[in-house]
Scaffold this active site. Structure first.
Site, PDB file in Angstrom:
ATOM      1  N   GLU A 334      -2.317  -2.615   2.230  1.00  0.00           N
ATOM      2  CA  GLU A 334      -1.714  -1.889   1.099  1.00  0.00           C
ATOM      3  C   GLU A 334      -1.860  -0.367   1.206  1.00  0.00           C
ATOM      4  O   GLU A 334      -2.164   0.284   0.212  1.00  0.00           O
ATOM      5  CB  GLU A 334      -2.365  -2.352  -0.219  1.00  0.00           C
ATOM      6  CG  GLU A 334      -2.189  -3.813  -0.496  1.00  0.00           C
ATOM      7  CD  GLU A 334      -2.974  -4.293  -1.707  1.00  0.00           C
ATOM      8  OE1 GLU A 334      -2.429  -5.122  -2.465  1.00  0.00           O
ATOM      9  OE2 GLU A 334      -4.116  -3.854  -1.908  1.00  0.00           O
TER      10      GLU A 334
HETATM   11  C1  TNX Z   1      -4.689  -7.488  -2.880  1.00  0.00           C
HETATM   12  S1  TNX Z   1      -5.566  -8.927  -0.531  1.00  0.00           S
HETATM   13  C2  TNX Z   1      -5.626  -6.738  -2.213  1.00  0.00           C
HETATM   14  C3  TNX Z   1      -6.845  -6.321  -2.912  1.00  0.00           C
HETATM   15  C4  TNX Z   1      -6.860  -6.778  -4.335  1.00  0.00           C
HETATM   16  C5  TNX Z   1      -6.338  -8.179  -4.401  1.00  0.00           C
HETATM   17  C6  TNX Z   1      -6.423  -8.790  -5.746  1.00  0.00           C
HETATM   18  C7  TNX Z   1      -5.652  -7.512   0.005  1.00  0.00           C
HETATM   19  C8  TNX Z   1      -5.804  -7.373   1.427  1.00  0.00           C
HETATM   20  N1  TNX Z   1      -5.574  -6.498  -0.871  1.00  0.00           N
HETATM   21  O1  TNX Z   1      -6.987  -4.935  -2.838  1.00  0.00           O
HETATM   22  O2  TNX Z   1      -8.161  -6.726  -4.807  1.00  0.00           O
HETATM   23  O3  TNX Z   1      -5.000  -8.170  -3.991  1.00  0.00           O
HETATM   24  O4  TNX Z   1      -6.094 -10.139  -5.717  1.00  0.00           O
END
Ligand code: TNX
Length: 519
Positions: A334
């Protein structure tokens, strides 16, 4: 003459009784409520009884096996009050005892498998390696009545049905992740989580040590990361961090239960805590404000500045020095505020750094957009095309599909904690999937195993976390351990139903899912 029919009836009944006894090679052992379900369990008539004559005999003089024996004794003694001791032997152990031995060269059992041979006379647990003995001990625990887990004295009897179990895992990586960045979890809370993993034969704990909301690991060369960046957490309450000494204590605690800790420093996004601690890491040179919300994707390390790579080299260097496990997790997810043309060379350079410190790279599936190092592992959580890109580069995949494996998803729309961006995950959704069949391109030989991540935006301590962990964690443990052709939902929930008693005996909080016929 008149008594003949009566005699005949008695003779017939006696015969039936005998047939019943011999013909019924007892089915008790195969029907025990073991999770994960063992590869093979054959029952025999009769049972072994733990008594005040029982001791644990360790073959040879290995301190490691004695320690494993003591671990079992420490579980059994408080509740059974049998005063079980650990002794060494080079010959046959005394009758009535438990015997632990390494007997190498059983290829089928591999690195983590074990054989448990239970007769009315003794329990013999053998394996190629100590980790196998440790997993076998979890089986012995689960074969005893649930009250064995209590800390106060309980009434016997302590019987285990006779038979033979041969057991070994389908995947070598069976893990869970704890996000200690969104909410901080104390050393004791992490230890409790490690105990839960060990009970279900899982062998990896991935610690998500840094994020926008907090930096949780002491870095001696950059002390403000924890002094400032570790101060708070989601919601604005006090955060916290582990000193390197405490981290090493966790590593050792996990290692003693054959669990590898994999530390994650998430980058280039999810880095606000670092950016707030050191102005120099920001492109404009100004430290950001600490953040206690739950948005993602707004922060990025300054990929053009050389100091960024000095910083990463220092952090990875200090972390690698206190991490005996093979991997450093570099996050990579992300990174919405890092342009892709900056993201790719950044991840390439970070992989270089990790490799120079002697570690293998693990990262969320986005890292497959870069040029992967030969041993890099891609953690599939969201985008199939990323995982496939990883495969095309020869990488292995760690399966953490959010829709199936995220421990932080709510069970349903009214369950107390959790998020639902990937959907609701009831106990059946968490169990009914096969890592090797989820995505046609990702086959068993491409997969190192599975991991169920627990993000902590909505849970602030281990009791709240346990509500999300139980009853789903045992399912993930079974998905990772038991061959998929031996898994079946109906059979699984009937076993799971009996585990509630164990969680109660251990004081574990759980979600009482309506899908499980609780016993
Ligand atoms: C996505 S899963 C994220 C996290 C969040 C999560 C909450 C991932 C690699 N990144 O930063 O905490 O969703 O479900």
């Amino acid at each position: 003459m008149e008594t003949k029919p009566k005699n005949l009836i008695i003779a017939c009944l006696a015969l039936l009784f005998l047939i019943g006894q011999t013909g019924c090679i007892s089915s008790d052992l195969p029907n025990e409520n073991l999770i994960p379900k063992p590869v093979s369990a054959i029952g025999e008539r009769g049972s072994f009884d733990l008594t005040d004559q029982t001791n644990i005999f360790v073959r040879g003089d290995s301190p490691e096996i004695k320690r494993i024996g003591q671990y079992l004794a420490d579980i059994l003694n408080p509740s059974t009050k049998l005063g079980i001791e650990v002794k060494t032997t080079d010959t046959e152990p005394n009758p009535g005892s438990i015997y632990l031995a390494l007997l190498p060269a059983d290829a089928e059992l591999g690195e983590e498998g074990y054989e448990l041979d239970i007769t009315s006379k003794s329990i013999s647990l053998t394996a190629n390696f100590p980790s196998g003995l440790f997993h076998g001990i979890q089986t012995i625990r689960q074969l005893l009545p649930a009250r064995v887990e209590k800390k106060e004295g309980q009434k016997g009897p302590w019987k285990i049905s006779n038979g033979i179990i041969r057991d070994y895992p389908a995947y070598s990586y069976r893990g869970s992740m704890l996000d200690v960045a969104r909410h901080f979890f104390s050393v004791d809370e992490v230890k409790r989580f490690i105990d839960h993993l060990a009970f279900y034969k899982m062998n990896v704990l991935h610690l998500h040590l840094s994020d926008d909301q907090g930096w949780r690991i002491e870095i001696k060369s950059w002390p403000n990361l924890t002094a400032h960046g570790g101060k708070t957490e989601v919601g604005g309450s006090d955060g916290g961090y582990y000193t390197q000494k405490q981290y090493s204590e966790l590593v050792k605690y996990a290692e003693d239960q054959y669990i590898t800790i994999i530390p994650e420093i998430d980058m280039p996004g999810h880095t606000n805590a670092a950016l707030a601690s050191y102005g120099v890491l920001n492109c404009d040179g100004k430290a950001s404000e600490l953040y206690t919300g739950v948005e993602v994707g707004f922060s990025s390390l300054c990929t053009h500045k050389e100091i960024t790579y000095k910083f990463i080299n220092d952090v990875v260097g200090e972390l690698a020095a206190i991490t005996p496990g093979p991997y450093i997790h570099i996050g990579g997810d992300e990174s919405h505020s890092t342009p892709i043309e900056d993201y790719i060379p950044f991840v390439n350079r970070v992989q270089e750094i990790v490799t120079l410190h002697g570690k293998k790279v693990l990262g969320w599936d986005e890292i497959a957009l870069s040029t992967l190092k030969p041993n890099a592992v891609v953690q599939y959580w969201s985008k199939t095309e990323n995982a496939i890109k990883g495969l095309a580069q020869g990488a292995k995949v760690l399966m953490s599909p959010a829709k199936n494996a995220y421990l932080d998803m709510q069970y349903d729309s009214i369950s107390m904690f959790g998020l639902h961006w990937a959907g609701y995950i009831e106990v059946d959704d968490g169990y009914n999937w096969d890592p090797a069949r989820l995505v046609p391109e990702i086959r068993k030989e491409n997969i190192i195993g599975i991991e169920a991540p627990l993000w902590s935006e909505t849970v602030s301590n281990i009791t709240e976390a346990e509500y999300l962990i139980f009853p789903r964690l045992p399912g993930y443990a079974e998905v990772g351990w038991t061959p998929s052709e031996k898994r079946n939902w109906g059979d699984y929930i009937s076993r799971l139903a009996h585990h509630r008693e164990r969680w109660k005996a251990m004081g574990i909080n759980f979600y009482p899912s309506k899908l499980v016929p609780w016993k």
